[in-house]
Each structure stands twice: as structure tokens, then as C-alpha cells.
Scaffold this motif. Structure first.
Motif, PDB file in Angstrom:
ATOM      1  N   ASP A 276       0.808  -1.219   0.000  1.00 24.05           N
ATOM      2  CA  ASP A 276       0.000   0.000   0.000  1.00 24.05           C
ATOM      3  C   ASP A 276       0.842   1.269   0.000  1.00 24.05           C
ATOM      4  O   ASP A 276       0.297   2.362  -0.202  1.00 24.05           O
ATOM      5  N   THR A 277       2.124   1.151   0.248  1.00 27.87           N
ATOM      6  CA  THR A 277       2.994   2.333   0.311  1.00 27.87           C
ATOM      7  C   THR A 277       4.039   2.311  -0.812  1.00 27.87           C
ATOM      8  O   THR A 277       3.916   3.023  -1.805  1.00 27.87           O
ATOM      9  N   ILE A 278       5.031   1.446  -0.657  1.00 24.95           N
ATOM     10  CA  ILE A 278       6.092   1.374  -1.654  1.00 24.95           C
ATOM     11  C   ILE A 278       5.556   0.910  -3.004  1.00 24.95           C
ATOM     12  O   ILE A 278       5.956   1.401  -4.062  1.00 24.95           O
ATOM     13  N   GLY A 279       4.642  -0.065  -2.986  1.00 25.79           N
ATOM     14  CA  GLY A 279       4.078  -0.544  -4.246  1.00 25.79           C
ATOM     15  C   GLY A 279       3.337   0.538  -4.995  1.00 25.79           C
ATOM     16  O   GLY A 279       3.437   0.635  -6.225  1.00 25.79           O
ATOM     17  N   LEU A 280       2.591   1.366  -4.254  1.00 25.07           N
ATOM     18  CA  LEU A 280       1.858   2.464  -4.902  1.00 25.07           C
ATOM     19  C   LEU A 280       2.816   3.501  -5.474  1.00 25.07           C
ATOM     20  O   LEU A 280       2.616   4.007  -6.582  1.00 25.07           O
ATOM     21  N   VAL A 281       3.877   3.811  -4.719  1.00 23.85           N
ATOM     22  CA  VAL A 281       4.876   4.766  -5.208  1.00 23.85           C
ATOM     23  C   VAL A 281       5.563   4.231  -6.471  1.00 23.85           C
ATOM     24  O   VAL A 281       5.797   4.964  -7.433  1.00 23.85           O
ATOM     25  N   ALA A 282       5.874   2.919  -6.469  1.00 22.92           N
ATOM     26  CA  ALA A 282       6.539   2.316  -7.628  1.00 22.92           C
ATOM     27  C   ALA A 282       5.664   2.398  -8.870  1.00 22.92           C
ATOM     28  O   ALA A 282       6.152   2.677  -9.972  1.00 22.92           O
ATOM     29  N   LEU A 283       4.376   2.133  -8.723  1.00 25.01           N
ATOM     30  CA  LEU A 283       3.470   2.223  -9.867  1.00 25.01           C
ATOM     31  C   LEU A 283       3.453   3.630 -10.452  1.00 25.01           C
ATOM     32  O   LEU A 283       3.423   3.817 -11.669  1.00 25.01           O
ATOM     33  N   GLY A 284       3.475   4.635  -9.578  1.00 22.16           N
ATOM     34  CA  GLY A 284       3.463   6.010 -10.065  1.00 22.16           C
ATOM     35  C   GLY A 284       4.771   6.414 -10.720  1.00 22.16           C
ATOM     36  O   GLY A 284       4.782   7.011 -11.794  1.00 22.16           O
ATOM     37  N   LEU A 285       5.897   6.063 -10.076  1.00 17.23           N
ATOM     38  CA  LEU A 285       7.198   6.492 -10.590  1.00 17.23           C
ATOM     39  C   LEU A 285       7.610   5.740 -11.842  1.00 17.23           C
ATOM     40  O   LEU A 285       8.438   6.229 -12.605  1.00 17.23           O
ATOM     41  N   GLN A 286       7.061   4.535 -12.053  1.00 16.70           N
ATOM     42  CA  GLN A 286       7.408   3.800 -13.265  1.00 16.70           C
ATOM     43  C   GLN A 286       6.928   4.526 -14.522  1.00 16.70           C
ATOM     44  O   GLN A 286       7.518   4.398 -15.594  1.00 16.70           O
ATOM     45  N   THR A 287       5.838   5.290 -14.381  1.00 14.98           N
ATOM     46  CA  THR A 287       5.300   6.022 -15.533  1.00 14.98           C
ATOM     47  C   THR A 287       6.063   7.314 -15.804  1.00 14.98           C
ATOM     48  O   THR A 287       5.841   7.948 -16.838  1.00 14.98           O
ATOM     49  N   LEU A 288       6.952   7.703 -14.895  1.00 10.59           N
ATOM     50  CA  LEU A 288       7.695   8.952 -15.062  1.00 10.59           C
ATOM     51  C   LEU A 288       8.805   8.754 -16.086  1.00 10.59           C
ATOM     52  O   LEU A 288       9.631   7.842 -15.942  1.00 10.59           O
TER      53      LEU A 288
END
Length: 251
Positions: A92-104
Motif C-alpha cells: 500500500d505504500t512502496i508498491g503504490l509509489v513504484a506504480l506512479g514512478l514507473q510512468t515517469l
């Protein structure tokens, strides 16, 4: 042999189309001869760059940066992916951040790297790590979570617990996803490094991205296209030599 002949015929047609397309564009006045080099001039630049050592040096510098940054991305991404797959709090924390930053886009990390590390090798490594880390993390999490639960249940029935289950059951079962994630992470790391080398100016140790940048500054289109061809060939060789055999073995 048939595949080799088919591929060879295709690339011959591509080179012919490139040659006559460049001649036609120059003849019609759409492009100047400087901006529309033919395959022969590009090939002459590549051969000359290898002879004088500039291409060899650039490839070595780029590969050194890539291996260091990509290795650090794997070392950080694989454990985080395992933790994200195992614990809901991490998901719920790192996984969510990873999903967002992968699109950057990778080039977005360059200004931040310059502000934090100035024009240095550390800035290069930072961009490469950020470019590969998140895809490796997500692939690792996906591989572990998509593993059939019956494997773990059967192992626990036979007495497997804790670290033994992870090493002997979970990791082997998720290896196809891990290799795919490593391959995707390598591709992102490669693109990130090219962006970093183009925009981060350092005094020594120029890589392929800098050769590309110098070609643009000098309006040397043969150099630009030659470096692009070398980058594509290196990517194909890495896939065929490193990742394709691993994928075939695992399948």
C-alpha cells in the motif's frame, strides 16, 4: 539459414530505401546533404570512430556506468519487490509509489540529479538506478503474487518454513517473472543512461550519449545516425546474449 537469408534481404532493402530516399530528399530540396547522409557515409563514420578509438572508449564508459547503476537497481529492487509482495503495508505504500514512478519518463530524473549531485558520475548512476529500480520492483512483486498458492501449501505440508520456503519454492517459481523484470529494467536503465549522458556534461569519460550530443551540436548527421545504430546493435546483442538464453532455459 532461411531466417538468416530473410533477415539479410530485409536489411538490404532497408539500406536501399534509405540510400535512394536520402538522394530523393536532397534532389527535391527537402533536406540539405548535411542532414540527409547516405548509409555509406554513416558506415564510414562508424568505422573511423572504431579506428581512432573514440567509439570503443565511449562504449566502455557507457557500459561501466550501466553495469554499476543497473546492478544497484537490482540489489535494491528485488528485496523491495519481495517485501511488497509479502506484506500489505509495503504494497500500500512502496508498491503504490513504484506504480506512479514507473510512468515517469527517465529524462525527468536528470534535473533532480544535477541539483543533488552536480555534473558528476553520481548523477549518472542516480538516473540509471531510478530508471530501472521501479520496473524491477513491480516485476518481482507480480511474479511472487502470481505464483500458484498450491506450491507454498505443498511445501509447508512437507515441513518447509520461513527462509527455506522463499529460497526453495517462491523464488524458483517466480523466476520467469524476475527475468522479464530484469530485462525490462535493463531497457529502462539503458534509456535513462542515454538521457543522462546527453544532458549531464562532465569533463572526462564521455559515453555514447555525449557522442550523440556532439554530433547534434556539430550538425554531423552521419555521427548522430552512426551512434544511434551502435546503440540499437548493443541493445540487440544484450537481449540475444544475456536475456534470451535465460528465458529459453526457464520456459
Amino acid at each position: 539459414m532461411k531466417r538468416f537469408l530473410r533477415a539479410g534481404a530485409f536489411f538490404v532493402l532497408v539500406l536501399l530505401a534509405w540510400h535512394y530516399g536520402a538522394l530523393y530528399a536532397v534532389k527535391k530540396g527537402w533536406l540539405s546533404p548535411v542532414l540527409a547522409p547516405d548509409p555509406l557515409s554513416v558506415g564510414q563514420y562508424i568505422c573511423g570512430a572504431f579506428r581512432d578509438g573514440s567509439m570503443t572508449t565511449a562504449i566502455w564508459v557507457t557500459f561501466r556506468r550501466l553495469l554499476v547503476g543497473y546492478s544497484l537497481g537490482l540489489v535494491i529492487g528485488l528485496p523491495l519487490g519481495l517485501l511488497t509482495a509479502q506484506f500489505k503495508a509495503f504494497r500500500d505504500t512502496i508498491g503504490l509509489v513504484a506504480l506512479g514512478l514507473q510512468t515517469l519518463p527517465s529524462v525527468c530524473w536528470v534535473p533532480l540529479a544535477l541539483l543533488w549531485f552536480q555534473q558528476s558520475e553520481k548523477a549518472m548512476f542516480f538516473v540509471v538506478i531510478m530508471g530501472s529500480l521501479w520496473s524491477v520492483l513491480i516485476a518481482t512483486e507480480t511474479g511472487v503474487r502470481n505464483m500458484p498458492p498450491i506450491y507454498v501449501r505443498a511445501a509447508r505440508t512437507m515441513g518447509s518454513r520461513g527462509l527455506h520456503t522463499w529460497i526453495k519454492v517462491i523464488l524458483p517459481a517466480s523466476l520467469p517473472f524476475l527475468v522479464s523484470g530484469m530485462k525490462q529494467g535493463w531497457a529502462f536503465a539503458w534509456r535513462s543512461l542515454m538521457a543522462a549522458e546527453i544532458y549531464v556534461t562532465i569533463l572526462t569519460g564521455d559515453g555514447l550519449g555525449r557522442l550523440l550530443h556532439y554530433g547534434r551540436e556539430l550538425l554531423a548527421m552521419d555521427q548522430v545516425l552512426g551512434v544511434m545504430i551502435v546503440i540499437v546493435l548493443i541493445g540487440l546483442m544484450a537481449d540475444k546474449i544475456l536475456f534470451a538464453p535465460c528465458e529459453r532455459f526457464l520456459h
